[in-house]
Design a protein around this motif. Structure first.
Motif, PDB file in Angstrom:
ATOM      1  N   ARG A 132       0.798  -1.230   0.000  1.00 15.77           N
ATOM      2  CA  ARG A 132       0.000   0.000   0.000  1.00 15.77           C
ATOM      3  C   ARG A 132       0.831   1.281   0.000  1.00 15.77           C
ATOM      4  NH1 ARG A 132      -4.003  -0.286   4.811  1.00 15.77           N
ATOM      5  NH2 ARG A 132      -4.444  -2.246   3.751  1.00 15.77           N
ATOM      6  N   THR A 133       2.168   1.189   0.034  1.00 15.92           N
ATOM      7  CA  THR A 133       3.002   2.389  -0.086  1.00 15.92           C
ATOM      8  C   THR A 133       3.431   2.663  -1.528  1.00 15.92           C
ATOM      9  OG1 THR A 133       5.119   1.248   0.234  1.00 15.92           O
ATOM     10  CG2 THR A 133       3.933   1.971   2.219  1.00 15.92           C
ATOM     11  N   ASN A 134       3.197   1.712  -2.452  1.00 15.46           N
ATOM     12  CA  ASN A 134       3.719   1.903  -3.816  1.00 15.46           C
ATOM     13  C   ASN A 134       2.748   1.453  -4.907  1.00 15.46           C
ATOM     14  OD1 ASN A 134       3.869  -0.888  -3.662  1.00 15.46           O
ATOM     15  ND2 ASN A 134       6.096  -0.942  -3.443  1.00 15.46           N
ATOM     16  N   PRO A 135       1.510   1.955  -4.903  1.00 11.82           N
ATOM     17  CA  PRO A 135       0.578   1.574  -5.973  1.00 11.82           C
ATOM     18  C   PRO A 135       1.011   2.146  -7.316  1.00 11.82           C
ATOM     19  CG  PRO A 135      -0.335   3.374  -4.690  1.00 11.82           C
ATOM     20  CD  PRO A 135       0.914   2.928  -3.976  1.00 11.82           C
ATOM     21  N   ALA A 136       0.644   1.459  -8.394  1.00 11.03           N
ATOM     22  CA  ALA A 136       0.945   1.957  -9.735  1.00 11.03           C
ATOM     23  C   ALA A 136       0.163   3.231 -10.036  1.00 11.03           C
ATOM     24  CB  ALA A 136       0.630   0.884 -10.774  1.00 11.03           C
ATOM     25  N   ASN A 137      -1.054   3.319  -9.486  1.00  7.96           N
ATOM     26  CA  ASN A 137      -1.899   4.502  -9.677  1.00  7.96           C
ATOM     27  C   ASN A 137      -2.462   4.932  -8.330  1.00  7.96           C
ATOM     28  OD1 ASN A 137      -2.359   4.789 -12.841  1.00  7.96           O
ATOM     29  ND2 ASN A 137      -2.381   2.609 -12.340  1.00  7.96           N
ATOM     30  N   ILE A 138      -2.347   6.218  -8.038  1.00  6.89           N
ATOM     31  CA  ILE A 138      -2.939   6.769  -6.814  1.00  6.89           C
ATOM     32  C   ILE A 138      -4.285   7.389  -7.188  1.00  6.89           C
ATOM     33  CG2 ILE A 138      -2.682   8.364  -4.899  1.00  6.89           C
ATOM     34  CD1 ILE A 138       0.322   8.252  -5.310  1.00  6.89           C
TER      35      ILE A 138
ATOM     36  N   ASP B 276      -6.457   8.260  -1.927  1.00  2.00           N
ATOM     37  CA  ASP B 276      -7.293   7.271  -1.252  1.00  2.00           C
ATOM     38  C   ASP B 276      -6.626   5.925  -1.015  1.00  2.00           C
ATOM     39  OD1 ASP B 276      -9.241   9.206  -1.327  1.00  2.00           O
ATOM     40  OD2 ASP B 276     -10.310   8.347  -3.044  1.00  2.00           O
ATOM     41  N   ASN B 277      -5.792   5.462  -1.965  1.00  2.00           N
ATOM     42  CA  ASN B 277      -5.323   4.080  -1.917  1.00  2.00           C
ATOM     43  C   ASN B 277      -3.824   3.962  -1.675  1.00  2.00           C
ATOM     44  OD1 ASN B 277      -4.862   5.192  -4.511  1.00  2.00           O
ATOM     45  ND2 ASN B 277      -4.586   3.151  -5.377  1.00  2.00           N
ATOM     46  N   ILE B 278      -3.277   4.891  -0.885  1.00  2.00           N
ATOM     47  CA  ILE B 278      -1.866   4.850  -0.531  1.00  2.00           C
ATOM     48  C   ILE B 278      -1.728   5.187   0.946  1.00  2.00           C
ATOM     49  CG2 ILE B 278      -1.419   7.272  -1.162  1.00  2.00           C
ATOM     50  CD1 ILE B 278       1.332   6.367  -2.188  1.00  2.00           C
ATOM     51  N   ALA B 279      -0.691   4.641   1.587  1.00  2.00           N
ATOM     52  CA  ALA B 279      -0.494   4.844   3.025  1.00  2.00           C
ATOM     53  C   ALA B 279       0.938   5.280   3.286  1.00  2.00           C
ATOM     54  CB  ALA B 279      -0.804   3.551   3.792  1.00  2.00           C
ATOM     55  N   VAL B 280       1.161   5.884   4.445  1.00  2.00           N
ATOM     56  CA  VAL B 280       2.484   6.375   4.817  1.00  2.00           C
ATOM     57  C   VAL B 280       3.437   5.221   5.121  1.00  2.00           C
ATOM     58  CG1 VAL B 280       1.984   6.608   7.283  1.00  2.00           C
ATOM     59  CG2 VAL B 280       3.679   8.110   6.201  1.00  2.00           C
ATOM     60  N   ALA B 281       2.898   4.058   5.482  1.00  2.00           N
ATOM     61  CA  ALA B 281       3.700   2.857   5.747  1.00  2.00           C
ATOM     62  C   ALA B 281       2.898   1.643   5.321  1.00  2.00           C
ATOM     63  CB  ALA B 281       4.089   2.764   7.223  1.00  2.00           C
TER      64      ALA B 281
ATOM     65  N   ALA C  31       0.199   0.931   7.730  1.00  4.69           N
ATOM     66  CA  ALA C  31      -0.660   2.053   8.127  1.00  4.69           C
ATOM     67  C   ALA C  31      -1.975   2.018   7.348  1.00  4.69           C
ATOM     68  CB  ALA C  31       0.063   3.372   7.879  1.00  4.69           C
ATOM     69  N   PRO C  32      -3.013   2.682   7.856  1.00  2.00           N
ATOM     70  CA  PRO C  32      -4.293   2.714   7.140  1.00  2.00           C
ATOM     71  C   PRO C  32      -4.161   3.458   5.805  1.00  2.00           C
ATOM     72  CG  PRO C  32      -4.549   3.397   9.429  1.00  2.00           C
ATOM     73  CD  PRO C  32      -3.085   3.348   9.161  1.00  2.00           C
ATOM     74  N   LEU C  33      -4.962   3.047   4.818  1.00  2.00           N
ATOM     75  CA  LEU C  33      -5.016   3.777   3.555  1.00  2.00           C
ATOM     76  C   LEU C  33      -5.534   5.193   3.801  1.00  2.00           C
ATOM     77  CD1 LEU C  33      -6.489   1.040   1.166  1.00  2.00           C
ATOM     78  CD2 LEU C  33      -4.120   1.852   1.278  1.00  2.00           C
TER      79      LEU C  33
ATOM     80  N   GLU D  16      16.975  22.845   5.312  1.00  2.00           N
ATOM     81  CA  GLU D  16      15.587  22.458   5.081  1.00  2.00           C
ATOM     82  C   GLU D  16      15.103  21.604   6.242  1.00  2.00           C
ATOM     83  OE1 GLU D  16      13.192  20.734   1.276  1.00  2.00           O
ATOM     84  OE2 GLU D  16      14.659  19.373   2.174  1.00  2.00           O
ATOM     85  N   VAL D  17      13.873  21.881   6.707  1.00  2.00           N
ATOM     86  CA  VAL D  17      13.305  21.158   7.846  1.00  2.00           C
ATOM     87  C   VAL D  17      11.923  20.631   7.467  1.00  2.00           C
ATOM     88  CG1 VAL D  17      12.575  21.287  10.243  1.00  2.00           C
ATOM     89  CG2 VAL D  17      14.538  22.637   9.467  1.00  2.00           C
ATOM     90  N   LEU D  18      11.723  19.322   7.656  1.00  2.00           N
ATOM     91  CA  LEU D  18      10.411  18.702   7.557  1.00  2.00           C
ATOM     92  C   LEU D  18      10.062  18.207   8.948  1.00  2.00           C
ATOM     93  CD1 LEU D  18      11.719  18.468   4.602  1.00  2.00           C
ATOM     94  CD2 LEU D  18       9.974  16.741   4.205  1.00  2.00           C
ATOM     95  N   GLY D  19       9.043  18.808   9.542  1.00  2.00           N
ATOM     96  CA  GLY D  19       8.747  18.589  10.954  1.00  2.00           C
ATOM     97  C   GLY D  19       8.255  17.189  11.275  1.00  2.00           C
ATOM     98  N   GLY D  20       8.584  16.720  12.491  1.00  2.00           N
ATOM     99  CA  GLY D  20       8.110  15.444  13.000  1.00  2.00           C
ATOM    100  C   GLY D  20       6.930  15.638  13.934  1.00  2.00           C
ATOM    101  N   ASP D  21       6.517  14.541  14.568  1.00  3.96           N
ATOM    102  CA  ASP D  21       5.379  14.584  15.468  1.00  3.96           C
ATOM    103  C   ASP D  21       5.568  13.501  16.516  1.00  3.96           C
ATOM    104  OD1 ASP D  21       2.593  13.975  16.511  1.00  3.96           O
ATOM    105  OD2 ASP D  21       2.125  15.625  15.155  1.00  3.96           O
ATOM    106  N   ASN D  22       5.269  13.806  17.770  1.00  6.12           N
ATOM    107  CA  ASN D  22       5.490  12.845  18.845  1.00  6.12           C
ATOM    108  C   ASN D  22       4.275  11.962  19.110  1.00  6.12           C
ATOM    109  OD1 ASN D  22       3.793  14.665  20.021  1.00  6.12           O
ATOM    110  ND2 ASN D  22       5.174  15.296  21.652  1.00  6.12           N
ATOM    111  N   SER D  23       3.276  12.025  18.217  1.00  7.37           N
ATOM    112  CA  SER D  23       2.111  11.155  18.367  1.00  7.37           C
ATOM    113  C   SER D  23       2.457   9.746  17.890  1.00  7.37           C
ATOM    114  CB  SER D  23       0.935  11.710  17.555  1.00  7.37           C
ATOM    115  OG  SER D  23       0.645  13.034  17.939  1.00  7.37           O
ATOM    116  N   SER D  24       1.538   8.816  18.100  1.00  8.23           N
ATOM    117  CA  SER D  24       1.768   7.446  17.645  1.00  8.23           C
ATOM    118  C   SER D  24       1.745   7.391  16.119  1.00  8.23           C
ATOM    119  CB  SER D  24       0.685   6.522  18.209  1.00  8.23           C
ATOM    120  OG  SER D  24      -0.599   6.930  17.752  1.00  8.23           O
ATOM    121  N   GLY D  25       2.519   6.456  15.561  1.00 13.21           N
ATOM    122  CA  GLY D  25       2.600   6.333  14.111  1.00 13.21           C
ATOM    123  C   GLY D  25       3.466   7.429  13.516  1.00 13.21           C
ATOM    124  N   ASN D  26       3.511   7.505  12.209  1.00 10.83           N
ATOM    125  CA  ASN D  26       4.303   8.514  11.520  1.00 10.83           C
ATOM    126  C   ASN D  26       3.388   9.641  11.046  1.00 10.83           C
ATOM    127  OD1 ASN D  26       5.966  10.066   9.934  1.00 10.83           O
ATOM    128  ND2 ASN D  26       6.891   8.349   8.847  1.00 10.83           N
ATOM    129  N   ARG D  27       3.458  10.791  11.728  1.00 14.80           N
ATOM    130  CA  ARG D  27       2.648  11.953  11.356  1.00 14.80           C
ATOM    131  C   ARG D  27       3.532  13.118  10.942  1.00 14.80           C
ATOM    132  NH1 ARG D  27      -2.504  11.782  15.565  1.00 14.80           N
ATOM    133  NH2 ARG D  27      -2.533   9.517  15.814  1.00 14.80           N
TER     134      ARG D  27
END
Length: 417
Positions: free
Chosen positions: A192-198, A227-232, A235-237, A298-309
């Motif tokens: 679910r992280t690498n669909p041919a079409n998103i 809709d059909n891709i996830a961060v991991a 992880a949920p779609l 360059e900074v891409l911010g993290g998050d201390n919540s559960s999962g990757n946000r």
């Protein structure tokens, strides 16, 4: 009176001549006679050596692109472009579709696909494009074509650009499908992280105003319903659906260039996860006698919540950013800070590039590691349109990082007609 009659006659003759020329100029046959074929062939050898249990990857691929760009008729034109990616030799690499999971990854799957198929209308105040198309906005940090990979990322939808004032460009695009670099086909080895079409419904809004040569202001808001891709893979779609809004300032004066940018990212559409992260960029460059020096942070911010946000850029041309070894295509949960410097310089008829990156986590300031990138491109003598490229990336992982030491080497020949 005689002079007036002669003048009127001259105007009538001139008008008839102009009308005839205009009609001839707008002949429908211009679509064909003023069109041009598209032919591009790119051979690439890619070696990936990682300090883990995976076997070294050795990939030889050939990307062939053929098509036709029509001429214009009353501002209307069309384009069709077909790509084929073929493996040469053994499949000693994991292309995400071939099941060779014991090897390191080289994301260049085999296949044939329509890369672009579109209708375009050009007007003095802008243009509109309908169909499958290439979209590259600003520096491609958020929306790009990933042209480095053999299968380019293109977009199905409609795009309109309006230029009501000198220096002002307003862009809007609606997307209902993204043809990713992982295509053209799915299979039993994708996830679910690498669909041919998103799939999904996305809106791209971008307003750019050239205030003066020293300052261009760009404001944007990208509403991505993916809709059909996830961060991991687990992880949920929909966890990459997001709204990213920001402001970018760029300019140059006396050889010194700069870029300043800030963006905020929140969840959008049916994303089941709450997102709230930031993006920041500060970059300074200097050009002298053809040599371009650049340093940035360059900074891409993290998050201390559960999962990757953390702040994600799912539709970006990611290879251009954060090192050519592609270790941070997905931003880690702790975010990332990238301090970099490098140069581009002419050398012996070709172009030399060298870059250094130092990576740290955004939340804890622990070190991910550092990377050195080198490349040299040179036209091949005697063959117009043929260019050779040698490229190298070396990523050195810190012990606290969840990445591994990685070396990549590319040898490439590309012919463009």
């Amino acid at each position: 009176m005689r002079m007036m009659k002669l003048s009127l006659l001259s105007l009538a003759v001139a008008g008839a001549t102009l009308s005839h020329a205009a009609l001839a100029e707008e002949d429908p046959s211009n679509l064909i006679t003023q069109g041009k074929p598209i032919l591009d062939a790119r051979y690439r050898f890619e070696n990936v050596d990682q300090n883990n249990a995976l076997r070294d990857a050795n990939a030889q691929t050939l990307r062939t692109r053929v098509g036709f760009q029509s001429g214009k008729w009353y501002g209307l034109s069309s384009l069709v472009e077909v790509d084929n990616v073929s493996r040469l030799g053994d499949a000693a690499y994991n292309d995400t579709r071939n099941g060779q999971k014991e090897y390191a990854m080289v994301v260049d799957p085999d296949g044939t696909e329509i890369n672009q198929l579109l209708l375009r209308y050009d007007h003095r105040y802008g243009n509109a494009v309908l169909g499958r198309q290439r979209i590259n906005l600003d520096n491609q940090r958020f929306i790009g074509g990933v042209a480095w990979r053999q299968n380019e990322q293109t977009y199905d939808g409609a795009l309109a650009q309006f230029k009501p004032l000198e220096g002002l460009t307003l862009t809007y695009a609606y997307l209902d499908n993204i043809n990713t670099i992982f295509g053209p086909d799915n299979g039993r080895f994708d996830n679910r992280t690498n669909p041919a079409n998103i799939e999904g419904h996305s809106h791209l809004i971008n307003a750019q105003y050239l205030l003066m040569p020293e300052l261009t202001v760009t404001a944007y808001s990208y509403l991505l319903g993916l809709d059909n891709i996830a961060v991991a893979a687990t992880a949920p779609l929909g966890t990459l659906s997001s709204k990213t809004s920001g402001l970018r300032l760029t300019g140059a004066v006396a050889g010194i260039s700069y870029a300043l940018e800030y963006a905020q990212q929140n969840d959008y559409a049916d994303n089941p996860v709450d997102l709230d992260s930031e993006y920041r960029l500060a970059e300074l460059g200097y050009t002298f006698k053809g040599v371009q020096l650049k340093a940035g942070y360059e900074v891409l911010g993290g998050d201390n919540s559960s999962g990757n946000r953390a702040f994600q850029t799912p539709l970006a041309t990611k290879h251009v950013f954060q090192g050519w070894a592609d270790q941070f295509l997905t931003t880690p949960a702790d975010g990332i800070e990238d301090a970099y410097l490098g140069f581009t310089a002419p050398l012996a008829g070709g172009t030399l590039q060298a870059w250094y990156h130092d990576f740290e986590t955004e939340r804890t300031s622990d070190s991910y590691g550092d990377e050195i990138d080198l490349s040299y491109a040179h036209p091949i003598p005697g063959v117009k349109g043929l260019v050779g490229l040698v490229k190298y990336a070396s990523y050195n992982s810190d012990d606290v990082a969840r990445t591994v030491d990685t070396d990549k080497v590319w040898l490439q020949l590309q012919y463009t007609y």
